[in-house]
Design a protein around this motif. Structure first.
Motif, short mmCIF file in Angstrom:
data_model
loop_
_atom_site.label_atom_id
_atom_site.label_comp_id
_atom_site.label_asym_id
_atom_site.label_seq_id
_atom_site.Cartn_x
_atom_site.Cartn_y
_atom_site.Cartn_z
N PHE A 1 0.83 -1.20 0.00
CA PHE A 1 0.00 0.00 0.00
C PHE A 1 0.87 1.26 0.00
O PHE A 1 0.62 2.19 -0.77
CB PHE A 1 -0.91 -0.01 1.23
N LYS A 2 1.89 1.25 0.83
CA LYS A 2 2.79 2.41 0.90
C LYS A 2 3.52 2.60 -0.42
O LYS A 2 3.66 3.73 -0.92
CB LYS A 2 3.80 2.20 2.04
N LYS A 3 3.97 1.52 -1.01
CA LYS A 3 4.70 1.60 -2.28
C LYS A 3 3.79 2.14 -3.38
O LYS A 3 4.22 2.97 -4.20
CB LYS A 3 5.22 0.22 -2.68
N ALA A 4 2.54 1.73 -3.41
CA ALA A 4 1.62 2.12 -4.49
C ALA A 4 1.08 3.53 -4.33
O ALA A 4 0.92 4.25 -5.32
CB ALA A 4 0.46 1.13 -4.56
N THR A 5 0.80 3.95 -3.10
CA THR A 5 0.08 5.21 -2.88
C THR A 5 0.89 6.30 -2.20
O THR A 5 0.44 7.44 -2.11
CB THR A 5 -1.17 4.98 -2.03
N SER A 6 2.08 5.95 -1.70
CA SER A 6 2.91 6.88 -0.92
C SER A 6 2.28 7.25 0.41
O SER A 6 2.72 8.20 1.07
CB SER A 6 3.20 8.17 -1.72
N ASN A 7 1.22 6.54 0.80
CA ASN A 7 0.59 6.70 2.10
C ASN A 7 0.53 5.35 2.81
O ASN A 7 0.41 4.32 2.15
CB ASN A 7 -0.85 7.22 1.97
N THR A 8 0.56 5.37 4.14
CA THR A 8 0.23 4.15 4.87
C THR A 8 -1.28 3.95 4.76
O THR A 8 -2.02 4.86 4.36
CB THR A 8 0.61 4.26 6.35
N VAL A 9 -1.75 2.77 5.11
CA VAL A 9 -3.19 2.50 5.08
C VAL A 9 -3.92 3.48 5.98
O VAL A 9 -4.94 4.07 5.60
CB VAL A 9 -3.49 1.05 5.51
N THR A 10 -3.40 3.68 7.18
CA THR A 10 -4.04 4.59 8.13
C THR A 10 -4.08 6.02 7.60
O THR A 10 -5.10 6.71 7.70
CB THR A 10 -3.31 4.56 9.48
N GLU A 11 -2.99 6.47 7.00
CA GLU A 11 -2.96 7.81 6.43
C GLU A 11 -3.99 7.95 5.32
O GLU A 11 -4.67 8.98 5.20
CB GLU A 11 -1.57 8.12 5.87
N TYR A 12 -4.11 6.93 4.49
CA TYR A 12 -5.06 6.98 3.38
C TYR A 12 -6.49 7.07 3.90
O TYR A 12 -7.29 7.87 3.40
CB TYR A 12 -4.90 5.73 2.51
N ILE A 13 -6.81 6.26 4.91
CA ILE A 13 -8.15 6.32 5.50
C ILE A 13 -8.42 7.71 6.06
O ILE A 13 -9.50 8.28 5.84
CB ILE A 13 -8.28 5.25 6.62
N GLN A 14 -7.45 8.27 6.75
CA GLN A 14 -7.62 9.61 7.31
C GLN A 14 -7.85 10.65 6.23
O GLN A 14 -8.72 11.53 6.35
CB GLN A 14 -6.39 9.99 8.14
N ARG A 15 -7.09 10.56 5.14
CA ARG A 15 -7.21 11.56 4.08
C ARG A 15 -8.55 11.46 3.37
O ARG A 15 -9.15 12.47 3.00
CB ARG A 15 -6.05 11.42 3.08
N VAL A 16 -9.06 10.25 3.17
CA VAL A 16 -10.39 10.08 2.56
C VAL A 16 -11.46 10.68 3.48
O VAL A 16 -12.36 11.39 3.02
CB VAL A 16 -10.67 8.59 2.28
N LYS A 17 -11.36 10.39 4.77
CA LYS A 17 -12.33 10.93 5.73
C LYS A 17 -12.27 12.46 5.78
O LYS A 17 -13.30 13.14 5.79
CB LYS A 17 -12.07 10.36 7.12
#
Length: 328
Positions: free
Chosen positions: A255-271
């Motif tokens: 996930f980090k390699k593909a998006t440059s975000n951790t899973v938790t960071e991605y969830i936070q940014r979507v929210k």
């Protein structure tokens, strides 16, 4: 005098960047003249061709000098090169040896917006902190992983190289350069004359998070889509790992390699993107929209929101929703 070279790239270029830089540096000279002082800057438009067509021939820019006529300069301005970035870099490859040579001789470099791609292509941003327009941050990271991109910054400075974020944030970098070379008093005067908000350093309030799906990992795209469709719920890393039949560590690494975000960071940014849209368009209280996006802890919500946007929820609403009844 400090010699300033404003590059005139081939192809589709930000004429606003070129004219804005020329106008602001020229105004500094005018300020010095009004104080009976000699000009501070020797400002030149520098190109690789005698005539550079822009906007499909609507404009033609005639450089003052060609690169081979400039043996030494103190500051090089790189405007945004627009359109297809690969083609822009190809058209302007002839600038690279000259820019690298000038930098090695002590010249400072300043890029505006996606002009950072040019400096990165020249290898000048390896290991250095830099900024670019937030829309192109993911593409930049993929192309130039050795550069230290900080996509929340309006401007950066690292070892004589300056970069600015998106669009008109270049004016803030220009003010910074004016202050460095002409002093705070002149920088404040220029800020007032051109009505530029001085000392603004973050582009976080302007970032629109649209996910990072410019990769080829189908399982991670599936995880991203699940997060985006179910952001109101409490989503855990373990839940996603079970859904995708992946180990937790494997999921987090991919996930980090593909998006440059951790899973938790991605969830936070979507929210937080969902929260921003509500603040921009609705009259819901902060508590109401907080619960709608899956937060129950007010302190945690406000802290995460400010970390991502640079503003508190109320400050964000006041900035982007003037018609709203300001509730808390």
């Amino acid at each position: 005098m400090k010699h300033i070279s404003i590059l005139i790239p081939e192809g589709h270029t930000s004429i606003t960047n070129i004219e804005g830089a020329h106008q602001i540096f020229s105004e500094v000279n005018d300020c010095f003249a009004r104080m009976d002082k000699p000009p501070l800057f020797d400002i030149k438009l520098v190109g690789i061709n005698p005539n550079t067509s822009q906007r499909n021939g609507v404009y033609t820019i005639k450089p003052d000098l060609l690169i081979e006529e400039v043996s030494k300069t103190n500051l090089i301005i790189v405007p945004a090169m627009l359109g297809d970035l690969e083609n822009a870099l190809r058209l302007n490859a002839a600038f690279i040896p000259w820019v690298v040579k000038q930098y090695m001789q002590g010249a400072e470099l300043a890029s505006f917006c996606v002009g950072a791609f040019f400096l990165a292509a020249a290898g000048l941003l390896d290991g250095k902190q830099c900024a670019t327009h937030w829309r192109f941050a993911n593409q930049f990271r993929q192309l130039y992983p050795n550069a230290k991109l900080v996509d929340d910054k309006i401007m950066t400075e690292d070892r004589g190289i300056y970069t600015s974020g998106g669009a008109y944030s270049y004016t803030n970098l220009l003010l910074y350069l004016v202050e460095k070379h002409a002093g705070r008093e002149i920088a404040v005067l220029i800020a007032k004359m051109f009505m530029i908000d001085i000392d603004r350093h973050s582009q976080s309030p302007f970032i629109m998070f649209k996910g990072q799906k410019e990769h080829e990992d189908d399982l991670i795209i599936k995880a991203q889509e699940f997060i985006e469709k179910n952001f109101q719920e409490k989503i855990t890393v373990d839940q996603l790992a079970d859904m995708l039949a992946l180990g937790r560590r494997s999921l987090e690494r991919r996930f980090k390699k593909a998006t440059s975000n951790t899973v938790t960071e991605y969830i936070q940014r979507v929210k937080m993107e969902a929260a921003k849209k509500e603040l921009e368009t609705s009259r819901k209280t902060v508590s109401e929209l907080m619960y709608e996006i899956g937060y129950s802890d007010t302190k945690a919500f406000r802290s995460t929101f400010k970390k991502i946007t640079g503003l508190s929820p109320i400050e964000y609403r006041n900035k982007y929703n003037k018609e709203s009844v300001l509730l808390s």
